[in-house]
Design an enzyme around this catalytic site. Structure first.
Site, short mmCIF file in Angstrom:
data_model
loop_
_atom_site.label_atom_id
_atom_site.label_comp_id
_atom_site.label_asym_id
_atom_site.label_seq_id
_atom_site.Cartn_x
_atom_site.Cartn_y
_atom_site.Cartn_z
N LYS A 27 2.36 6.86 4.02
CA LYS A 27 1.28 6.59 3.28
C LYS A 27 0.77 7.81 2.89
O LYS A 27 0.53 8.88 3.48
CB LYS A 27 0.29 5.50 3.41
CG LYS A 27 1.05 4.11 3.77
CD LYS A 27 0.05 2.89 4.15
CE LYS A 27 0.70 1.61 4.15
NZ LYS A 27 -0.36 0.52 4.64
N TYR A 67 4.76 -4.93 -2.71
CA TYR A 67 3.58 -5.73 -2.00
C TYR A 67 3.27 -7.30 -2.84
O TYR A 67 2.38 -7.41 -3.19
CB TYR A 67 2.20 -5.09 -1.95
CG TYR A 67 2.22 -3.90 -0.94
CD1 TYR A 67 2.57 -4.40 0.40
CD2 TYR A 67 1.64 -2.67 -1.22
CE1 TYR A 67 2.34 -3.46 1.42
CE2 TYR A 67 1.62 -2.04 -0.08
CZ TYR A 67 1.74 -2.29 1.13
OH TYR A 67 1.80 -1.16 2.22
N GLU A 144 13.34 -4.23 0.34
CA GLU A 144 12.42 -3.05 0.30
C GLU A 144 13.39 -2.23 0.10
O GLU A 144 13.07 -1.15 -0.76
CB GLU A 144 11.42 -3.05 1.44
CG GLU A 144 10.04 -4.03 1.70
CD GLU A 144 9.38 -3.93 2.58
OE1 GLU A 144 9.60 -3.24 3.39
OE2 GLU A 144 8.55 -4.81 2.84
N1 UDP Z 1 -4.30 -4.11 3.76
C1 UDP Z 1 -5.77 -3.90 3.75
N2 UDP Z 1 -6.79 -4.74 4.15
C2 UDP Z 1 -6.36 -5.90 4.62
C3 UDP Z 1 -5.00 -6.34 4.86
C4 UDP Z 1 -4.16 -5.30 4.61
O1 UDP Z 1 -6.01 -2.77 3.20
O2 UDP Z 1 -7.17 -6.66 5.02
C5 UDP Z 1 -3.65 -3.22 3.45
C6 UDP Z 1 -3.12 -2.47 4.69
O3 UDP Z 1 -2.70 -0.90 4.18
C7 UDP Z 1 -1.98 -2.76 5.13
C8 UDP Z 1 -1.14 -3.17 3.87
O4 UDP Z 1 -2.40 -3.77 2.85
O5 UDP Z 1 -0.78 -2.05 5.69
C9 UDP Z 1 0.05 -4.41 3.73
O6 UDP Z 1 -0.61 -5.48 4.38
P1 UDP Z 1 0.22 -6.27 5.64
O7 UDP Z 1 -0.59 -7.70 5.81
O8 UDP Z 1 1.46 -6.49 4.91
O9 UDP Z 1 0.32 -5.29 7.05
P2 UDP Z 1 1.54 -4.38 7.40
O10 UDP Z 1 2.76 -5.19 7.12
O11 UDP Z 1 1.23 -3.04 6.54
O12 UDP Z 1 1.15 -4.16 8.73
#
Ligand code: UDP
Ligand code: MG
Length: 168
Positions: A27, A67, A144
């Site tokens: 990122k 997303y 993706e």
């Molecule tokens: N995220 C955030 N706040 C939250 C939850 C998620 O900023 O409370 C962001 C974080 O960058 C995360 C992304 O949203 O990696 C995608 O969320 P996901 O639940 O899919 O987590 P990941 O698969 O990336 O672990």
């Protein structure tokens, strides 16, 4: 073509799941902090094979598709701002069980909960800047990968040393 000649040319197809692929992205915070090399090194040294990679400034449109399940979350606007704040490096890695293994290597979404030794556990402290993305399921990875890459941007190739990674 007979199956044994297919196996001669593509020995890995005899091993279930060896062609599994996942999408990993460094990122904008990871790129800014010059962590791309260290993150890639972890996947290479684990034994996974890089089959696609590019650097880009992601559009809001692509990100909203990526997303799609998070669009209604309260943190979505700040996630959008973060993810479009600078270039990212997006990659496709291939290998046995790569989706699940890479989630373990990346660590908990919240770096405060991420184990030491994981990417997030070693390089980040807050959920708003957690350095990497990793697909969370085989189906999600396929979706993706198609979203981020054209078919011709992905390389089908065999590592010369695959005998050292898989029992054939
Ligand atoms: N995220 C955030 N706040 C939250 C939850 C998620 O900023 O409370 C962001 C974080 O960058 C995360 C992304 O949203 O990696 C995608 O969320 P996901 O639940 O899919 O987590 P990941 O698969 O990336 O672990
Ligand atoms: Mg996710």
């Amino acid at each position: 073509m007979a199956i044994y000649s297919l196996l001669f040319f593509y020995p890995c197809i005899g091993i279930p799941g060896v062609r599994e692929r996942t999408l990993i992205a460094v990122k904008p915070d990871g790129v800014q902090r010059r962590l791309v090399g260290q993150i890639m090194q972890r996947f290479e040294q684990r034994g996974f094979k890089l089959v696609g990679m590019k650097m880009l400034q992601v559009s809001e449109e692509l990100l909203s598709q990526h997303y799609q399940e998070l669009r209604r979350k309260p943190f979505y606007p700040s996630l959008l701002h973060y993810m479009t704040s600078g270039p990212i490096v997006v990659m496709v890695w291939e290998g046995h069980n790569v989706v699940r293994t890479s989630r373990i290597m990346v660590g908990d979404t919240n770096p405060a909960e991420a184990q030491a030794g994981t990417v997030r556990g070693d390089f980040s402290i807050h959920i708003s800047r957690n350095v990497v993305h990793a697909s969370d399921s085989v189906e999600g990875a396929q979706r993706e990968i198609q979203l981020w890459f054209h078919r011709k941007e992905l390389m089908d190739w065999d590592c010369y040393d695959h005998n050292s990674t898989y029992q054939l």
